[in-house]
Motif scaffolding. Structure first.
Motif, PDB file in Angstrom:
ATOM      1  N   UNK A  87       0.701  -1.098   0.093  1.00  0.00           N
ATOM      2  CA  UNK A  87      -0.148   0.025  -0.122  1.00  0.00           C
ATOM      3  C   UNK A  87       0.727   1.327   0.076  1.00  0.00           C
ATOM      4  N   UNK A 112       7.389  -1.529 -11.052  1.00  0.00           N
ATOM      5  CA  UNK A 112       6.725  -0.638 -11.853  1.00  0.00           C
ATOM      6  C   UNK A 112       5.185  -0.427 -11.127  1.00  0.00           C
ATOM      7  N   UNK A 113       4.635  -1.529 -10.871  1.00  0.00           N
ATOM      8  CA  UNK A 113       3.340  -1.524 -10.427  1.00  0.00           C
ATOM      9  C   UNK A 113       3.136  -0.787  -9.177  1.00  0.00           C
ATOM     10  N   UNK A 114       4.451  -0.649  -8.417  1.00  0.00           N
ATOM     11  CA  UNK A 114       4.332  -0.103  -7.166  1.00  0.00           C
ATOM     12  C   UNK A 114       4.434   1.892  -7.285  1.00  0.00           C
ATOM     13  N   UNK A 115       4.681   2.067  -8.420  1.00  0.00           N
ATOM     14  CA  UNK A 115       5.110   3.401  -8.715  1.00  0.00           C
ATOM     15  C   UNK A 115       3.771   4.218  -9.358  1.00  0.00           C
ATOM     16  N   UNK A 116       3.668   5.490  -9.201  1.00  0.00           N
ATOM     17  CA  UNK A 116       2.564   6.255  -9.909  1.00  0.00           C
ATOM     18  C   UNK A 116       3.197   6.456 -11.068  1.00  0.00           C
ATOM     19  N   UNK A 117       2.504   6.718 -11.958  1.00  0.00           N
ATOM     20  CA  UNK A 117       2.596   6.656 -13.540  1.00  0.00           C
ATOM     21  C   UNK A 117       3.375   7.909 -13.923  1.00  0.00           C
ATOM     22  N   UNK A 118       2.672   9.054 -13.369  1.00  0.00           N
ATOM     23  CA  UNK A 118       3.318  10.226 -13.557  1.00  0.00           C
ATOM     24  C   UNK A 118       4.582  10.584 -13.256  1.00  0.00           C
ATOM     25  N   UNK A 119       4.806  10.068 -11.955  1.00  0.00           N
ATOM     26  CA  UNK A 119       6.100  10.152 -11.343  1.00  0.00           C
ATOM     27  C   UNK A 119       7.184   9.341 -11.964  1.00  0.00           C
ATOM     28  N   UNK A 120       6.686   7.975 -12.429  1.00  0.00           N
ATOM     29  CA  UNK A 120       7.692   7.146 -13.011  1.00  0.00           C
ATOM     30  C   UNK A 120       8.162   7.839 -14.263  1.00  0.00           C
ATOM     31  N   UNK A 121       7.297   8.536 -15.047  1.00  0.00           N
ATOM     32  CA  UNK A 121       7.516   9.109 -16.162  1.00  0.00           C
ATOM     33  C   UNK A 121       8.582   9.949 -16.047  1.00  0.00           C
ATOM     34  N   UNK A 147      11.898   8.871 -15.388  1.00  0.00           N
ATOM     35  CA  UNK A 147      12.665   8.366 -16.546  1.00  0.00           C
ATOM     36  C   UNK A 147      12.997   9.525 -17.504  1.00  0.00           C
ATOM     37  N   UNK A 180      -1.726  -4.401 -14.468  1.00  0.00           N
ATOM     38  CA  UNK A 180      -1.299  -3.464 -13.790  1.00  0.00           C
ATOM     39  C   UNK A 180      -2.243  -2.044 -14.294  1.00  0.00           C
ATOM     40  N   UNK A 223      -3.320   7.872 -12.743  1.00  0.00           N
ATOM     41  CA  UNK A 223      -2.959   7.935 -11.183  1.00  0.00           C
ATOM     42  C   UNK A 223      -3.927   8.360 -10.145  1.00  0.00           C
ATOM     43  N   UNK A 252       4.136   4.113 -22.480  1.00  0.00           N
ATOM     44  CA  UNK A 252       4.642   4.543 -21.307  1.00  0.00           C
ATOM     45  C   UNK A 252       4.794   3.664 -19.924  1.00  0.00           C
ATOM     46  N   UNK A 253       3.747   2.910 -20.126  1.00  0.00           N
ATOM     47  CA  UNK A 253       3.668   1.942 -18.988  1.00  0.00           C
ATOM     48  C   UNK A 253       4.506   0.671 -19.200  1.00  0.00           C
ATOM     49  N   UNK A 284       7.453   0.094 -19.389  1.00  0.00           N
ATOM     50  CA  UNK A 284       8.866   0.063 -18.730  1.00  0.00           C
ATOM     51  C   UNK A 284       8.912  -0.899 -17.564  1.00  0.00           C
ATOM     52  N   UNK A 331       8.506  -4.205 -17.944  1.00  0.00           N
ATOM     53  CA  UNK A 331       7.752  -5.476 -18.535  1.00  0.00           C
ATOM     54  C   UNK A 331       8.221  -5.852 -19.714  1.00  0.00           C
ATOM     55  N   UNK A 358      -0.831  -4.151  -6.976  1.00  0.00           N
ATOM     56  CA  UNK A 358      -0.815  -2.924  -7.156  1.00  0.00           C
ATOM     57  C   UNK A 358      -1.440  -2.618  -8.746  1.00  0.00           C
ATOM     58  N   UNK A 405      -9.588   3.584  -4.171  1.00  0.00           N
ATOM     59  CA  UNK A 405     -10.123   2.995  -3.080  1.00  0.00           C
ATOM     60  C   UNK A 405     -10.178   4.268  -1.895  1.00  0.00           C
TER      61      UNK A 405
END
Ligand code: FAD
Lengths: 509, 395
Positions: free
Chosen positions: A266, A301-310, A313, B71, B93, B125-126, B128, B130, B273, B281
């Protein structure tokens, strides 16, 4: 709370962070992937019997504030009292011998280019007048302009006020030059082309810039204004005293322990999983790996927000410095000046630097790379067999994303160009080479896990410094992941052997 | 310039009305006739054949495809069996919907995703971290939606396989006109229906065979206008009309969560996640601001309104999609985003977004309508969706 903290990375920042935390009573486990400590500052073997004391050359950026806070002198740290000198190699004349001692420097200029003596003094006076501002920025967490907190506002006001107290003239000068290119700025001061080339060089280390690139004055100021005394014994000695300090404070150091993943639940840190399969439970992790490794590799990757990861990167991290190590059967002689010099540098004109930089824009290796040459065996003869020497060369520029990739042939090309360039000033060089080691940015990435092979864990540039480093929502060492703190060179104040990111990150925890 | 679908030669020859529109960069027929009626009734009473080739398709392949799509999606994809399809939506997000569409599992490591808008950027974009490849395959396949009560019989006849056993949201390979095709029991009409997927170069023989063999069953080529009426009867959303794609919105108020557009049922929160999990949630705990509902707009009130102007009641012959404000007294409480007269149900239907508290079935509100350029409101009642849901859709 004395709950366990895991520090990832045993580079100098990881050691600094671990020692700081342990001295504040936390129980700390430090996990280092490689078999030795020091990261980029660790000794490196060239060939049987030949070593360099570290990939990096300079230890004079390590911050006295950190050394004091950790009482490193009690753990063997000694500053080097002799000034730093560096010979600017020249094929025709006597070159220029740069010195951190101002008297010596003025005398040298009197010989080399008398009209530059006064401007040199003026420049030094100007630098002295703003040094405390930069040092203060450097030794404290970056400002947080987006934060709506009274404390933060007061801190910003204080910094602003200190800046204002410089006086209108100096303040405006700082604002004027910060976005300038270093070549233009140095042209305003000096005449000697060779002097300007030598002075400009440090602005380019760890940036994607040539001397004509906007903003290079800022990277220059950052480098110049945070230099002090070097550590006696070089990077190896510094790492040693950090290790001793950490151990004395009770840090459990585990080398040969690569971390595979952070385990999250979480959005909170729950533990780390090692490559060995072992897992260690913890609620706090301080990572000193570079931002892209930390967020895009150690975190799933699943544990990270998309915008943040971008945004992570998008942090620019394009390595362009290569290392070439030479083992020589005798001393490195030069035709510029009689005598042995520990440090030497090529590039006689800013155009030489710019031309060398041009190549990387087209994903090529510079035809004539700019060389920062160190002969550490002059200080420490144990690095090579008796009478032999080792030469450590930082070569600019070699792009991480070389066209055609870093094949063995490309490494040979790079090595040849470096040796050819150096041999112009050292005719006997080639005959003395016993072994040669070429580390491209891609090798640095592979060897040390540096994203892009970038020596500063991300370029220094106006948009990647201070509260924008590595990205604004983890510039204050806390990250969007609860329990994860970042504290490597990817964070303010950035790369270099300073100890500050690790120190400030530990304090943030 | 718009492209031609692989069936263009046939559809163009039949489109005597010259009524076309642009769909995802392709020419698409609105209606073959000048009126929508015949095509609509084919969907409801026999079988309509709609060229759905412009449907945006991405093939996702690789060992991590299941984890990657799980995901990305608000519902689990890793449990999807080979030969099954799900309807799904994707959020950012902050839990705002980006698009909705289907995901079909073609093989162990291969999926086909369909979306309403081009979403390659999002899929890329997503990617990465995988081990997957994503390829847009829209142009590679011709897709025919064969929808209506006789669709199963027609397809069984032309493929020589009994397709009545193919479950709702199932997928199977078959031979049609001596070509390999995929048949999925999916569609956008809310009725018994199938989609036939064929490689573009084999498109025409498939069309020809269906049209020839289907004649005995009353097959009729149908356009998007008829489809629009049926999709509203079925209560299906249309991206860009009934909700907006978050990354394409200019202000936050235009964005919606799955809960707000009636797709909350598909959100699976408690699992590995996925993108938007924390935001969704939190919204689930907090409750949503908005809800999507079906409206039954009072016909008698409308009739009376026209009467007051001395006019007979008049309704557009096809579905409308110009939003109309909704009121509770003077307070505006939402908007109807699309609607239609349902020829089958003989009711005046709309899909609407309303504030929390106005979404219970039976709630009475008012909808704005204009007669003779004058604004009026008439009563409407929140009713169950889908409006039209025949047994044969799923059985
Ligand atoms: C060629 C070169 C020349 C340089 N020259 C200078 C110079 O002259 N002066 C100067 O001040 N700076 C210089 N620098 C920059 C300076 O060396 C670095 O900025 C600094 O050493 C970085 O320290 P760090 O602790 O932040 O990171 P690092 O030293 O990179 O430490 C990170 C550590 O993390 C470890 N690690 C990585 N992945 C994992 C994992 N999964 N699990 C566990 N551990 C992991 C690595 O092995 C490494 O030990 C140079 C750098 C290079 C490469």
């Amino acid at each position: 709370m004395s709950e366990k903290v895991i520090v990832i990375g045993g580079g100098h920042n990881g050691l600094t962070a671990a020692a700081t935390l342990a001295r504040h009573g936390r129980s700390v486990v430090l996990l280092e992937k490689r078999s030795g400590l020091g990261g980029l500052a660790a000794p490196f073997e060239i060939a049987d019997g030949y070593r360099v004391p570290g990939l990096l050359h300079d230890t004079d950026r390590f911050r006295p504030a950190v050394a004091r806070a950790l009482e490193l002198h009690q753990h063997g740290l000694q500053w080097r009292e002799t000034p730093r000198t560096e010979l600017g190699l020249s094929a025709k004349g006597r070159g220029v011998l740069l010195s951190s001692n101002r008297e010596a420097m003025a005398q040298e200029l009197q010989q080399h280019s008398p009209s530059d003596v006064q401007p040199y003094h003026r420049l030094m006076t100007f630098l002295d007048s703003i040094r405390h501002i930069v040092e203060d920025l450097f030794d404290s967490p970056p400002p947080a302009p987006a934060k709506r907190e009274l404390g933060e506002a007061i801190k910003m006001l204080k910094k602003g006020w200190a800046f204002r107290r410089l006086g209108a003239e100096t303040m405006i000068e700082v604002l004027r030059i910060a976005p300038m290119c270093i070549a233009d700025w140095l042209n305003e001061h000096f005449e000697s082309a060779h002097l300007k080339a030598l002075l400009a060089s440090p602005a380019l280390l760890g940036t994607w810039m040539g001397p004509w690139s906007a903003g290079s004055t800022t990277t220059w100021l950052l480098d110049e204004l945070t230099r002090g005394r070097a550590v006696a014994g070089g990077p190896a000695a510094l790492v040693d005293s950090l290790r001793r300090c950490a151990e004395a404070a009770g840090v459990e150091i585990r080398t040969g322990c690569p971390v595979r993943h952070l385990q999250l639940e979480n959005g909170r840190v729950r533990g780390v999983e090692l490559e060995s399969g072992e897992t260690i439970e913890t609620a706090s992790v301080l990572a000193t790996t570079d931002a892209q490794t930390t967020f895009l590799e150690l975190i799933r990757p699943a544990d990270l927000g998309v915008e943040f990861a971008e945004r992570i990167a998008n942090v620019r991290s394009r390595g362009l410095v290569a290392k070439v190590h030479l083992a020589l059967s005798g001393p490195l002689e030069n035709t510029t000046r009689p005598g042995s010099f520990e440090r030497m540098r090529t590039g006689e004109h800013v155009d030489d630097l710019e031309r060398a930089f041009d190549a990387v824009k087209y994903r090529q290796i510079s035809e004539r790379p700019i060389l920062d040459v160190w002969v550490p065996s002059l200080e420490d003869s144990s690095l090579a067999p008796k009478g032999h020497h080792v030469v450590s060369i930082l070569a600019q520029f070699a792009p991480y994303d070389l066209e055609g990739g870093w094949t063995d042939a490309a490494r040979v090309t790079l090595g040849d160009r470096v040796v050819d360039t150096l041999a112009e000033y050292a005719p006997g060089l080639k005959k003395r080479i016993v072994a040669r080691q070429v580390l491209s940015p891609a090798d640095l990435e592979g060897e040390l896990g540096l994203t892009g092979g970038h020596l500063y864990h991300g370029e220094h540039a106006l948009d990647q410094l201070a509260f924008l480093r590595p990205v604004f929502d983890c510039a204050h060492y806390r990250t969007p992941i609860e329990g994860l703190i970042v504290g490597g060179s990817s964070c303010h104040p950035g790369g270099g052997l300073t100890g500050v990111p690790g120190w400030l990150a530990a304090k943030a925890l | 310039m718009s492209r031609h679908s692989p069936f263009h030669e046939r559809t163009a020859a039949l489109c005597t009305s010259y009524r076309w529109k642009e769909w995802a960069g392709y020419h698409a027929v609105c209606s073959y006739d000048t009126s929508v009626e015949r095509e609509y009734f084919a969907f409801r009473h026999a079988a309509g054949l709609l060229d759905a080739s412009p449907l945006i398709k991405y093939d996702v392949r690789g060992p991590d495809a299941a984890a990657y799509l799980s995901r990305l999606s608000v519902r689990r994809i890793d449990k999807l069996a080979v030969g099954r399809v799900v309807y799904c939506c994707w959020v950012d997000d902050r839990g705002h919907v980006i698009d909705d569409g289907t995901i079909a599992r073609l093989d162990e490591d291969a999926y086909r995703v369909t979306t309403g808008e081009p979403e390659l950027w999002w899929l890329e974009q997503n990617r990465r971290g995988y081990d997957v490849s994503v390829e847009e395959t829209t142009h590679r396949y011709g897709v025919l939606a064969l929808q209506g009560p006789s669709s199963g019989a027609i397809l069984s006849a032309v493929t020589g396989t009994d397709l009545t056993g193919l479950r709702y949201f199932g997928l199977t390979s078959a031979r049609l006109a001596d070509r390999d095709v995929l048949v999925s029991r999916t569609g956008y009409t809310g009725d018994l229906g199938y989609e036939v997927w064929v490689e573009a170069e084999h498109a025409l023989p498939v069309w020809d065979t269906l049209m020839t063999e289907g004649r005995a069953y009353g097959i009729v080529p149908a356009g998007l206008d008829a489809l629009d009426v049926t999709r509203i009867e079925a209560g299906y959303l249309l991206l860009g009309i009934d909700y907006k794609s978050a990354p394409r919105c200019l202000i936050d108020a235009q964005k919606s969560s799955p809960y707000e557009i009636g797709l909350g049922w598909m959100v699976q929160l408690d699992r590995e996640p996925f993108i938007g999990q924390a935001a969704l949630r939190a919204e689930k705990e907090r409750g949503s601001e908005w809800a999507l509902v079906g409206l039954d707009v009072s016909w008698t009130a409308l009739e009376a309104l026209y009467e007051r102007h001395g006019l007979p009641p008049s309704l557009a012959t096809h579905a409308w999609r110009t939003a109309a404000p909704l009121y509770d007294g003077k307070r505006q409480i939402g908007q109807a985003t699309s609607g239609t007269w349902s020829p089958t149900l003989k009711r005046n239907l709309a899909l609407a977004t309303v504030r929390r508290g106005y979404d219970r079935v039976g709630t009475r509100i008012e909808i704005e309508t204009t007669v003779e350029y004058r604004r009026h409101t008439i009563p409407a009642t929140v009713v169950d969706r889908p409006f039209f849901d025949p047994e044969r859709r799923r059985s």
